[in-house]
Design a protein around this motif. Structure first.
Motif, PDB file in Angstrom:
ATOM      1  N   CYS A 142      -1.105   1.852   6.648  1.00 15.13           N
ATOM      2  CA  CYS A 142      -2.051   1.482   7.638  1.00 15.13           C
ATOM      3  C   CYS A 142      -2.345   2.415   8.557  1.00 15.13           C
ATOM      4  N   ASN A 177     -14.039   4.471   2.961  1.00 14.00           N
ATOM      5  CA  ASN A 177     -13.679   3.105   3.395  1.00 14.00           C
ATOM      6  C   ASN A 177     -14.028   3.269   5.020  1.00 14.00           C
ATOM      7  N   PHE A 198      -8.772  -0.568   5.984  1.00 14.64           N
ATOM      8  CA  PHE A 198      -7.719  -0.116   5.125  1.00 14.64           C
ATOM      9  C   PHE A 198      -7.314  -0.804   3.882  1.00 14.64           C
ATOM     10  N   GLU A 199      -6.734   0.022   2.936  1.00 16.12           N
ATOM     11  CA  GLU A 199      -6.109  -0.384   1.735  1.00 16.12           C
ATOM     12  C   GLU A 199      -4.541  -1.090   2.112  1.00 16.12           C
ATOM     13  N   GLY A 200      -4.539  -2.216   1.523  1.00 17.25           N
ATOM     14  CA  GLY A 200      -3.118  -3.024   1.647  1.00 17.25           C
ATOM     15  C   GLY A 200      -3.287  -4.231   1.882  1.00 17.25           C
ATOM     16  N   LYS A 201      -2.341  -5.316   1.880  1.00  9.71           N
ATOM     17  CA  LYS A 201      -2.715  -6.567   2.037  1.00  9.71           C
ATOM     18  C   LYS A 201      -1.927  -7.216   3.584  1.00  9.71           C
ATOM     19  N   THR A 231       0.749  -1.077   0.239  1.00 11.31           N
ATOM     20  CA  THR A 231       0.020   0.038   0.038  1.00 11.31           C
ATOM     21  C   THR A 231       0.879   1.213   0.139  1.00 11.31           C
ATOM     22  N   MET A 290     -11.400  -5.348   8.343  1.00 15.42           N
ATOM     23  CA  MET A 290     -11.088  -5.999   7.006  1.00 15.42           C
ATOM     24  C   MET A 290     -12.243  -7.083   7.139  1.00 15.42           C
ATOM     25  N   GLN A 342      -3.460   5.701   7.517  1.00 17.41           N
ATOM     26  CA  GLN A 342      -4.999   5.865   7.045  1.00 17.41           C
ATOM     27  C   GLN A 342      -5.794   5.886   8.361  1.00 17.41           C
TER      28      GLN A 342
END
Length: 282
Positions: A135, A175, A242-245, A131, A154, A138
């Motif tokens: 995190c 989000n 959140f955006e990301g893995k 990302t 998530m 964010q």
């Protein structure tokens, strides 16, 4: 704040004599990835809650004069720069959790170091990458917008929901979710949603007296979720999808997945490692 006093029993025997937070993903301890996220999010004061046999964490973020001298003497400038970067990341303080009494108790142990400031909580088992915006950054952006507690969330499969704290709430745009309730590790059929709380929080100092007043559960642990429910009664609380893995490095399979993916992201390893993986013909 980084709770890091756990015994790491899921990774025995590797964690018999070393902290699980020091297990490496490729060539970097897992806790360093999370501290780097904090720094990239704009935080410079780090508090790590440790326990017995965790001295290696303190040594890792400290200066290593003998090693630095050796590397400098041998002309290993690249390795020297890497080592010095670690000790220069942030100002790091430590406090001991003398007994494993749960996440809520671990956070409470850091009360005197945190003081009357809002603070972020990072659970080191959750490594969040891939990302452009960290995190925690964010979450901090949402905290700065509303001035109220924020947690990372998530969606998780229903058959895994019992492993997490879960929120009930409603989306208020993008989000961001406003939370109505939180439930700790509900049964699948009783879960209020499939939105699980992941190991990032932005909390106000008001959480500390609530943690101090929270009764221990049947296992003798103080659960953060119980204190968050009490905190929710004083005003709104928000969740950020959140955006990301996210990689769960507290799980053996999750740790292996993270190791493979982080290795494939490394310019010095990716090509040869990818060729090797293809040669296995799994």
């Amino acid at each position: 704040m980084f709770p890091a006093a756990g015994l790491g029993t899921r990774f025995l025997p590797a964690t018999k004599a070393q902290p699980k937070e020091m297990l490496p993903l490729v060539d970097k301890p897992t806790i360093q990835y999370v501290v780097e996220e904090a720094v990239a999010s704009g935080l410079s004061e780090i508090v790590i809650v440790t326990g017995r046999n965790k001295r290696a964490i303190e040594d890792h973020f400290d200066a290593a004069f003998e090693l630095e001298y050796y590397l400098n003497d041998r002309g290993k400038t690249e390795e020297l720069a890497q080592i010095k970067t670690i000790s220069d990341l942030a100002s790091v303080s430590y406090v001991r959790q003398k007994e494993p009494l749960g996440l809520g108790h671990a956070i409470l142990c850091a009360r005197s170091l945190v003081g009357d400031e809002p603070f972020g909580v990072f659970l080191g088992d959750d490594i969040i990458g891939q990302t452009p915006v960290p995190c925690m950054r964010q979450l901090l952006d949402v905290y700065e917008r509303y001035g109220r507690p924020v947690v990372a969330i998530m969606r998780v499969p229903k058959d895994q929901i019992h492993q997490y704290g879960v929120i009930a709430g409603r989306n208020i745009g993008g989000n961001v979710w406003e939370i109505d309730d939180l439930v700790e590790k509900p049964k699948r059929e009783e879960a209020p949603s499939d939105l699980a709380i992941i190991g990032r929080y932005v909390l106000p100092p008001e959480i500390f007296p609530l943690l101090a007043a929270t009764a221990a559960d049947s296992r003798g642990e103080i659960q953060l979720t119980d204190a968050l429910r009490a905190l929710k009664r004083s005003g709104p609380m928000y969740g950020v999808a959140f955006e990301g893995k996210r990689f769960d490095t507290g799980d053996k399979l999750g740790f292996l997945k993270a190791t493979v993916e982080f290795a494939l992201e490394r310019p010095d390893l990716s090509e040869a490692f990818r060729t090797y993986l293809k040669s296995l013909k799994l």
